[in-house]
Write a protein that holds these residues in place. Structure first.
Motif, PDB file in Angstrom:
ATOM      1  N   LYS A  47       0.792  -1.197   0.053  1.00  0.00           N
ATOM      2  CA  LYS A  47      -0.072  -0.076   0.041  1.00  0.00           C
ATOM      3  C   LYS A  47       0.911   1.291   0.106  1.00  0.00           C
ATOM      4  N   SER A  65      -5.628   8.149  -1.012  1.00  0.00           N
ATOM      5  CA  SER A  65      -5.759   7.303   0.179  1.00  0.00           C
ATOM      6  C   SER A  65      -6.448   6.079   0.131  1.00  0.00           C
ATOM      7  N   VAL A  66      -6.097   4.930   0.666  1.00  0.00           N
ATOM      8  CA  VAL A  66      -6.704   3.566   0.241  1.00  0.00           C
ATOM      9  C   VAL A  66      -6.845   2.886   1.673  1.00  0.00           C
ATOM     10  N   LYS A  67      -8.008   2.518   1.900  1.00  0.00           N
ATOM     11  CA  LYS A  67      -8.578   1.984   3.160  1.00  0.00           C
ATOM     12  C   LYS A  67      -7.940   0.647   3.179  1.00  0.00           C
ATOM     13  N   SER A  68      -8.148  -0.305   2.399  1.00  0.00           N
ATOM     14  CA  SER A  68      -7.402  -1.659   2.659  1.00  0.00           C
ATOM     15  C   SER A  68      -7.310  -2.280   1.145  1.00  0.00           C
ATOM     16  N   SER A  81     -10.134  -1.185  -1.474  1.00  0.00           N
ATOM     17  CA  SER A  81     -11.759  -0.570  -1.094  1.00  0.00           C
ATOM     18  C   SER A  81     -11.219   1.032  -0.710  1.00  0.00           C
ATOM     19  N   SER A  82     -12.344   1.785  -0.687  1.00  0.00           N
ATOM     20  CA  SER A  82     -12.326   3.217  -0.328  1.00  0.00           C
ATOM     21  C   SER A  82     -11.181   3.741  -0.932  1.00  0.00           C
ATOM     22  N   ILE A  83     -10.916   3.982  -2.354  1.00  0.00           N
ATOM     23  CA  ILE A  83     -10.027   4.810  -2.955  1.00  0.00           C
ATOM     24  C   ILE A  83     -10.519   6.150  -2.941  1.00  0.00           C
ATOM     25  N   GLU A  84      -9.634   7.071  -2.271  1.00  0.00           N
ATOM     26  CA  GLU A  84     -10.000   8.499  -2.297  1.00  0.00           C
ATOM     27  C   GLU A  84      -9.074   9.576  -2.949  1.00  0.00           C
ATOM     28  N   LEU A 100     -14.161   9.509  -5.282  1.00  0.00           N
ATOM     29  CA  LEU A 100     -14.049   8.620  -4.198  1.00  0.00           C
ATOM     30  C   LEU A 100     -14.769   7.087  -4.966  1.00  0.00           C
ATOM     31  N   ASN A 102     -15.687   3.202  -4.255  1.00  0.00           N
ATOM     32  CA  ASN A 102     -15.886   2.354  -3.149  1.00  0.00           C
ATOM     33  C   ASN A 102     -15.079   0.982  -3.320  1.00  0.00           C
ATOM     34  N   LYS A 103     -15.018   0.626  -4.423  1.00  0.00           N
ATOM     35  CA  LYS A 103     -14.584  -1.011  -4.512  1.00  0.00           C
ATOM     36  C   LYS A 103     -13.821  -0.739  -5.952  1.00  0.00           C
TER      37      LYS A 103
END
Length: 140
Positions: A47, A65-68, A81-84, A100, A102-103
């Motif tokens: 990541k 930013s990436v959540k996971s 998931s959650s790419i901003e 944004l 979601n996936k």
């Protein structure tokens, strides 16, 4: 001819040991260890590489930013998931838009080789950055 009577008592510890040392359990344990370590690698080092590579690709005009990042169980794809995407001050004013996602699911045939090969790491981060850039262009 009759067989002699079975005189040895059944020992539960021996049966449990035999179960845990069976090839099916050993293979499953090894596979889960590989999957777990790859999952940890994807959410830490991979990541960070992706975030740095995206900044370089866009010329520091966007931060990401990436959540996971999760590998598929059969190790042939990843799910991000959650790419901003946020524009920085270097981004031209007419192109500033917040995105944004979601996936995002991408196929990777040699996913298990990424932690061991610098070339595979570069190729995969480049592929992900290109896919995100394509999605950003289609959103505009």
């Amino acid at each position: 001819m009759a067989l002699p009577p079975f005189e040895k008592k059944i020992n539960a510890a021996s049966w449990i040991t035999a179960l845990f040392l069976s090839p099916g359990i050993l293979f499953l344990s090894g596979y889960l260890a590989i999957y777990g370590s790859l999952s940890l690698y994807m959410n830490s080092s991979f990541k960070q590489q992706l975030l740095l590579h995206y900044k370089k690709t866009t010329g520091n005009t966007y931060t990401i930013s990436v959540k996971s990042i999760r590998p598929a169980f059969v190790l042939n794809a990843i799910t991000i998931s959650s790419i901003e995407l946020q524009p920085t001050t270097l981004c031209p004013k007419n192109q500033r838009n917040h995105l944004l996602l979601n996936k995002l699911e991408l196929g990777f045939p040699d996913l298990e080789k990424i932690p061991f090969s610098r070339q595979k790491l570069q190729e995969s981060t480049t592929l992900i950055c290109k896919k995100i850039a394509d999605l950003k262009k289609s959103d505009q």
